[in-house]
Structure formats: C-alpha cells, structure tokens
Scaffold this motif. Structure first.
Motif, PDB file in Angstrom:
ATOM      1  N   CYS A 127       3.496 -16.457 -80.901  1.00  0.00           N
ATOM      2  CA  CYS A 127       3.288 -16.013 -79.521  1.00  0.00           C
ATOM      3  C   CYS A 127       2.730 -14.590 -79.486  1.00  0.00           C
ATOM      4  O   CYS A 127       3.344 -13.674 -80.049  1.00  0.00           O
ATOM      5  CB  CYS A 127       4.612 -16.074 -78.748  1.00  0.00           C
ATOM      6  SG  CYS A 127       4.485 -15.514 -77.023  1.00  0.00           S
ATOM      7  N   LEU A 144       2.141 -10.970 -78.003  1.00  0.00           N
ATOM      8  CA  LEU A 144       2.939 -10.132 -77.109  1.00  0.00           C
ATOM      9  C   LEU A 144       2.251  -9.958 -75.756  1.00  0.00           C
ATOM     10  O   LEU A 144       2.912  -9.760 -74.733  1.00  0.00           O
ATOM     11  CB  LEU A 144       3.186  -8.770 -77.756  1.00  0.00           C
ATOM     12  CG  LEU A 144       4.021  -8.778 -79.045  1.00  0.00           C
ATOM     13  CD1 LEU A 144       4.157  -7.366 -79.596  1.00  0.00           C
ATOM     14  CD2 LEU A 144       5.388  -9.393 -78.815  1.00  0.00           C
ATOM     15  N   LEU A 188       3.466 -11.974 -72.807  1.00  0.00           N
ATOM     16  CA  LEU A 188       4.786 -11.700 -72.231  1.00  0.00           C
ATOM     17  C   LEU A 188       4.677 -10.562 -71.224  1.00  0.00           C
ATOM     18  O   LEU A 188       5.274  -9.498 -71.376  1.00  0.00           O
ATOM     19  CB  LEU A 188       5.780 -11.358 -73.354  1.00  0.00           C
ATOM     20  CG  LEU A 188       5.957 -12.441 -74.415  1.00  0.00           C
ATOM     21  CD1 LEU A 188       6.755 -11.909 -75.595  1.00  0.00           C
ATOM     22  CD2 LEU A 188       6.635 -13.675 -73.829  1.00  0.00           C
ATOM     23  N   GLU A 189       3.896 -10.774 -70.197  1.00  0.00           N
ATOM     24  CA  GLU A 189       3.669  -9.741 -69.197  1.00  0.00           C
ATOM     25  C   GLU A 189       4.971  -9.362 -68.491  1.00  0.00           C
ATOM     26  O   GLU A 189       5.750 -10.220 -68.090  1.00  0.00           O
ATOM     27  CB  GLU A 189       2.643 -10.222 -68.166  1.00  0.00           C
ATOM     28  CG  GLU A 189       1.246 -10.405 -68.737  1.00  0.00           C
ATOM     29  CD  GLU A 189       0.253 -10.799 -67.658  1.00  0.00           C
ATOM     30  OE1 GLU A 189       0.626 -10.732 -66.475  1.00  0.00           O
ATOM     31  OE2 GLU A 189      -0.888 -11.165 -68.008  1.00  0.00           O
ATOM     32  N   MET A 225       7.563  -8.140 -69.718  1.00  0.00           N
ATOM     33  CA  MET A 225       8.760  -8.243 -70.571  1.00  0.00           C
ATOM     34  C   MET A 225       8.925  -6.950 -71.352  1.00  0.00           C
ATOM     35  O   MET A 225       8.133  -6.644 -72.241  1.00  0.00           O
ATOM     36  CB  MET A 225       8.628  -9.439 -71.514  1.00  0.00           C
ATOM     37  CG  MET A 225       9.784  -9.604 -72.497  1.00  0.00           C
ATOM     38  SD  MET A 225      11.406  -9.750 -71.709  1.00  0.00           S
ATOM     39  CE  MET A 225      11.165 -11.191 -70.678  1.00  0.00           C
ATOM     40  N   LEU A 256      11.045  -6.459 -79.120  1.00  0.00           N
ATOM     41  CA  LEU A 256       9.627  -6.769 -79.289  1.00  0.00           C
ATOM     42  C   LEU A 256       8.827  -5.522 -79.649  1.00  0.00           C
ATOM     43  O   LEU A 256       7.716  -5.320 -79.189  1.00  0.00           O
ATOM     44  CB  LEU A 256       9.080  -7.393 -78.001  1.00  0.00           C
ATOM     45  CG  LEU A 256       9.757  -8.695 -77.567  1.00  0.00           C
ATOM     46  CD1 LEU A 256       9.206  -9.182 -76.239  1.00  0.00           C
ATOM     47  CD2 LEU A 256       9.601  -9.766 -78.637  1.00  0.00           C
ATOM     48  N   ASP A 266      17.324 -13.175 -72.937  1.00  0.00           N
ATOM     49  CA  ASP A 266      15.944 -12.678 -73.012  1.00  0.00           C
ATOM     50  C   ASP A 266      15.727 -11.984 -74.352  1.00  0.00           C
ATOM     51  O   ASP A 266      16.667 -11.413 -74.910  1.00  0.00           O
ATOM     52  CB  ASP A 266      15.673 -11.670 -71.883  1.00  0.00           C
ATOM     53  CG  ASP A 266      15.716 -12.321 -70.509  1.00  0.00           C
ATOM     54  OD1 ASP A 266      15.730 -13.570 -70.460  1.00  0.00           O
ATOM     55  OD2 ASP A 266      15.779 -11.581 -69.512  1.00  0.00           O
ATOM     56  N   PRO A 267      14.549 -12.044 -74.926  1.00  0.00           N
ATOM     57  CA  PRO A 267      13.322 -12.646 -74.400  1.00  0.00           C
ATOM     58  C   PRO A 267      13.041 -14.029 -74.979  1.00  0.00           C
ATOM     59  O   PRO A 267      11.872 -14.447 -75.012  1.00  0.00           O
ATOM     60  CB  PRO A 267      12.265 -11.642 -74.858  1.00  0.00           C
ATOM     61  CG  PRO A 267      12.770 -11.215 -76.222  1.00  0.00           C
ATOM     62  CD  PRO A 267      14.273 -11.195 -76.117  1.00  0.00           C
ATOM     63  N   GLN A 276      11.382 -16.755 -72.629  1.00  0.00           N
ATOM     64  CA  GLN A 276      10.042 -16.310 -72.266  1.00  0.00           C
ATOM     65  C   GLN A 276       9.064 -16.470 -73.429  1.00  0.00           C
ATOM     66  O   GLN A 276       7.902 -16.854 -73.240  1.00  0.00           O
ATOM     67  CB  GLN A 276      10.081 -14.842 -71.813  1.00  0.00           C
ATOM     68  CG  GLN A 276      10.856 -14.604 -70.528  1.00  0.00           C
ATOM     69  CD  GLN A 276      12.350 -14.361 -70.762  1.00  0.00           C
ATOM     70  OE1 GLN A 276      12.884 -14.692 -71.825  1.00  0.00           O
ATOM     71  NE2 GLN A 276      13.014 -13.780 -69.772  1.00  0.00           N
ATOM     72  N   ILE A 277       9.512 -16.162 -74.643  1.00  0.00           N
ATOM     73  CA  ILE A 277       8.643 -16.291 -75.824  1.00  0.00           C
ATOM     74  C   ILE A 277       8.240 -17.748 -76.024  1.00  0.00           C
ATOM     75  O   ILE A 277       7.058 -18.068 -76.224  1.00  0.00           O
ATOM     76  CB  ILE A 277       9.349 -15.745 -77.079  1.00  0.00           C
ATOM     77  CG1 ILE A 277       9.473 -14.227 -77.000  1.00  0.00           C
ATOM     78  CG2 ILE A 277       8.590 -16.149 -78.346  1.00  0.00           C
ATOM     79  CD1 ILE A 277      10.299 -13.618 -78.123  1.00  0.00           C
ATOM     80  N   ALA A 301       5.835 -19.026 -73.342  1.00  0.00           N
ATOM     81  CA  ALA A 301       4.494 -18.443 -73.411  1.00  0.00           C
ATOM     82  C   ALA A 301       3.714 -18.883 -74.649  1.00  0.00           C
ATOM     83  O   ALA A 301       2.523 -18.561 -74.782  1.00  0.00           O
ATOM     84  CB  ALA A 301       4.600 -16.917 -73.389  1.00  0.00           C
ATOM     85  N   THR A 302       4.353 -19.599 -75.561  1.00  0.00           N
ATOM     86  CA  THR A 302       3.679 -20.029 -76.793  1.00  0.00           C
ATOM     87  C   THR A 302       2.792 -21.236 -76.520  1.00  0.00           C
ATOM     88  O   THR A 302       3.259 -22.248 -75.994  1.00  0.00           O
ATOM     89  CB  THR A 302       4.703 -20.380 -77.880  1.00  0.00           C
ATOM     90  OG1 THR A 302       5.551 -19.257 -78.125  1.00  0.00           O
ATOM     91  CG2 THR A 302       3.998 -20.771 -79.173  1.00  0.00           C
TER      92      THR A 302
END
Length: 485
Positions: free
Chosen positions: A276, A278, A281-282, A284, A289, A350-351, A354-355, A358-359
C-alpha cells in the motif's frame, strides 16, 4: 553501508584473504601440542573412541577488503575455465543470481538459467528483511541499497491498539533519529534486491531466460548433461556442477531426490500479502507510518505484520490458521476474495483497516504456507555433481524472515568454497567436485539453516496462539526459548 554506485562498480576477489573476507592467524604452539598429544593417545588405543578434531586457526576480519572479500577493479576477472568448474545455476531468483554474482567476482565460469521468460514475468514483488545478510551482501559487491529502508522500532499491539511490546534501536537509545551506526535490519522489495544483483552481472542479458529444466544426468564424458525446454523446443547443455536454486518446488530437487522422501509440509495457515502506498492514506496521521517502524497486531488467531516496503509505501502480511483445502480454495479465488477476507478479519485499531482498504487488488496475493522436513546430507550425497541452495534445500515459513537471508549466505559460501576447493593446485577434477567442495558446503549449509527452519515452523504455530500476546519488549516467541533454558 558505504555509498557506492553498485551498477558502475566492478569487483574482484581480495588476494589477501582469497575472497573469504577473513584470514586465519594460524594455530598457536599450545594448540598444536595439545592436538598432537590427543592424536598420539588416540593412535595408542588403536582407534578406540573418538578421533580428535584438528583445531582451526582463529579467524579475523581481513583489513585489506574490510571483510567483504572484494576489492574495486577496472573490470571483473576473466572466467578461469581451465582451473574452475563451469557452474550451471538453475533458478534466477535471489539465491541463483547471488551465486552468479559471487562466481563472477571470483572468475568462476557459470551459466544462469531461469524458466521465466523475463524479469517481470512472475510477481516477486513482496518485501524482505535483510538480517544476517545485511552484512553479507557486501560480499556480493553491494555496498549500498538506495531503495532499502532501515527500521529502528518494532511494536506489538493487541487489536484495540494497546502496546504489549516494543524494541529496536530507537527504544533503547530513546531518540527519534533514524540514522545509526549500529547494525540494523534493512527492508527492501525483493525485486529491487534482485535487480541490484543483476546489475552486478551487467543486466538482464546475463540470464538465459525461458529455460525450463526437464532432466539432467551424469555425462558419458565429464560433468552433467542437462535438458531444457525453450520456446517449445528441446535444448541440451553441459556443466561441471549443477546448482538448484529454483525455490520450494525445485525441479532440481525433485529430479535429484524425489518429492516422496521430503514432501511439502503444510504448516496450518495461509498468508495474505499486500503493498500500500502511503499516498493512498490521505488524512491518516500515525506514528506507525513513519517509514522506520515495523508493527504487528494479533489476537491469538489472526496476526498482521506491517513493515516499510519503500520510503513511501508499506507491505502487510496477514496470516491465520486454515485447513489446507480451505487455504488452497481461498488462494485460487484471487485478489478480490483475498482482500475481502483480509478486511473482514482485521477491523482493528488504526491504521490497519485503512491500509487494507486502500490496497489495490493488483497488489494483493495469498498462498498456503509450506516447508519441508530438514534435509539430511545423505540424500544429497548421491547427487554427485549436483547440489541445492536456498529454498530448494531448506524451505521455511516466512514468519522469521529468514528465507532470502539464508539463500544469500548459501550462495556466498558455495562460491567461496569453489574458489578455495578448485584452485589450480587442488586437483579437484581427479578428486571430484563433491569431495573437493560439496560435502563440506552442504554440511555447513544444512547445519546453519536447520535452526532457522525449525524456528520458522514454530513461529507458524505460536504467532497464531495466545503466546503472541505475551507482554514483553522482545520479539514474539523469545519467552518460549527462556522456558526451555
């Protein structure tokens, strides 16, 4: 690591240490005397009991090459076809390319065969962590890894985000700096390391692509005759030594010892991998990270491990118990099903959600986890002029991050063994390549890798059990070792 442009540098072996990176101080008079006394006593008993082992001189780092075994050169040494064996390397992954590089630096003639039609034909895009091999790759002419990322902190969480373990240089030094002189783990995309090694060979043209090994047999003359399928046609070739570096499902291993003696062993779990960026990951904002932290989260069944992949992306590895039939079925369904399963199982702190969300599916893969029982030297002895290295010899689960490390160490050790055992005065053609090189190489390789195979198999169990939730600032499973002491 020193900043050196690997692609532009040429190397040759260090004459001071003969490319081994270490020199022997020789034996002290006391050690010589004690050995002679023990040997005399053994001979007086007419061979009863155990013969004394000849002591080895203390090794120290060669100052001429700073322990790498290599020196800069205007060009690589010309292959010495008269004195050295011609080595056929089957498999153009990390281990095979590393062996080719190590042979190049020592003037050992070789041919590198790969069944894939080109570098990008098959996904090898997940990341790996250089541990012991972070120093050993200097022996392969790689003194800098521009795309390597150094981690300085490792954290373990429960699913609600509670920290139950933390270690790494940043913890011990209580600083936020990311650059240290002490030895650290280096994370790098597998293909990036593979490409850095290929650059040592002069690029992709150094590989015989599209060569699928069909068979091999001892030649009526000398060496080993090999049969390949290339573009639907049969091609034949010959070499003095054949090295199988073709992975866990090695064709060389199957032809050499068969699959029945040491079949694939399912370790009871499946792994799902993803990469993924970075940038996906807007909004985040997480200290996890920072491109220098490795973290894992577990609940006693599922476990996810997330590490820097590049300076601007992370790789995640989710694993959990599943029957072999179920694992094969899930893997066969493809990336979409794998992503859905991963997301369903990891609605944690988190995260992580989300990760995974978003992948991209194109960056997701999954497979059942296998290894094999430890290989015994006796099974390789009948191989004559054929041997194995890396996953072909000692496949292991990915949970200790040791597969690529051991393959790199194998490759360097074999090339150094050939350089030492097949020099102009060795008469290796008369004694045979097995007696001159392979017996010692295989014994040392299998001894070194045995604990890694065992530990990796054990990790496949305890990382998906309550043991992983042990609170302590140490790698998971270390508490088991303490109990055994």
């Amino acid at each position: 690591m020193k900043k050196v442009n690997n692609a532009e540098a040429s190397w040759t072996f260090c004459p001071e240490c003969q490319g081994r990176g270490k020199k022997s101080r020789g034996l002290s008079m006391k050690a010589r005397r004690q050995y002679k006394i023990a040997l005399d006593q053994f001979e007086k008993t007419k061979g009863e009991g155990t013969a004394p082992v000849h002591p080895k001189g203390h090794l120290y780092t060669c100052l001429n090459c700073n322990g790498s075994g290599l020196l800069p050169s205007a060009s690589h040494p010309i292959a010495d076809k008269e004195n050295f064996p011609h080595v056929a390397i089957i498999g153009g992954g990390i281990g095979g390319v590393a062996l080719a590089v190590a042979c190049l630096h020592r003037g050992i003639p070789f041919t590198l065969y790969e069944r894939d039609i080109n570098f990008e034909a098959r996904s090898q895009g997940y990341g790996l962590t250089l541990q012991q091999a972070s120093k050993a790759i200097e022996g392969l002419g790689i003194f800098s890894l521009e795309k390597g990322v150094i981690s300085t902190r490792h954290m373990v969480h429960t699913t609600d985000g509670k920290v139950i373990g933390e270690w790494g240089i940043r913890k011990w030094m209580q600083t936020d700096e990311k650059t240290y002189t002490k030895r650290t783990n280096v994370h790098i995309a597998r293909q990036s390391l593979r490409l850095a090694l290929l650059e040592q060979l002069g690029g992709h043209d150094a590989v015989q692509w599209g060569h699928q090994l069909i068979n091999f047999a001892a030649s009526d003359g000398e060496g080993v005759d090999m049969t390949f399928e290339v573009n639907g046609a049969i091609q034949r070739s010959n070499a003095d030594l054949v090295v199988g570096a073709d992975g866990i499902r090695s064709s060389v291993r199957r032809l050499l010892i068969g699959d029945d003696s040491t079949p694939l062993r399912y370790l009871g779990c499946i792994v799902i991998l993803g990469i993924c960026p970075l940038s996906a990951l807007e909004g985040m904002n997480s200290s996890l990270l920072d491109s220098a932290t490795v973290f894992q989260t577990a609940n006693g069944n599922e476990r996810i491990y997330i590490m820097p992949y590049t300076s601007d992306s992370v790789m995640w590895q989710l694993s959990f118990p599943m029957t072999e039939k179920e694992a094969k079925a899930l893997s066969a369904q493809g990336p979409q099903a794998l992503k859905e399963e991963a997301c369903r199982r990891t609605q944690w702190h988190d995260p992580i959600p989300q990760i995974l969300a978003a992948t991209l599916e194109a960056k997701i893969s999954g497979y059942p986890v296998y290894d094999r029982e430890l290989l015994q030297s006796e099974l390789l002895e009948k191989g004559g002029k054929v041997t194995l290295l890396g996953d072909a010899a000692h496949p292991m689960s990915p949970f200790k991050g040791q597969g690529a490390n051991q393959a790199l160490l194998d490759a360097l050790m074999l090339a150094r063994g050939i350089s030492k055992g097949c020099n102009s005065s060795s008469q290796w053609r008369k004694a045979g390549i097995r007696e001159s090189v392979l017996t010692v190489f295989e014994s040392e390789m299998l001894e070194r890798s045995a604990s890694k195979v065992k530990d990796s198999a054990a990790a496949a169990q305890f990382l998906h059990s309550e043991i992983v939730l042990h609170e302590g600032d140490e790698p998971r499973g270390r508490c088991l070792n303490k109990k055994d002491q």
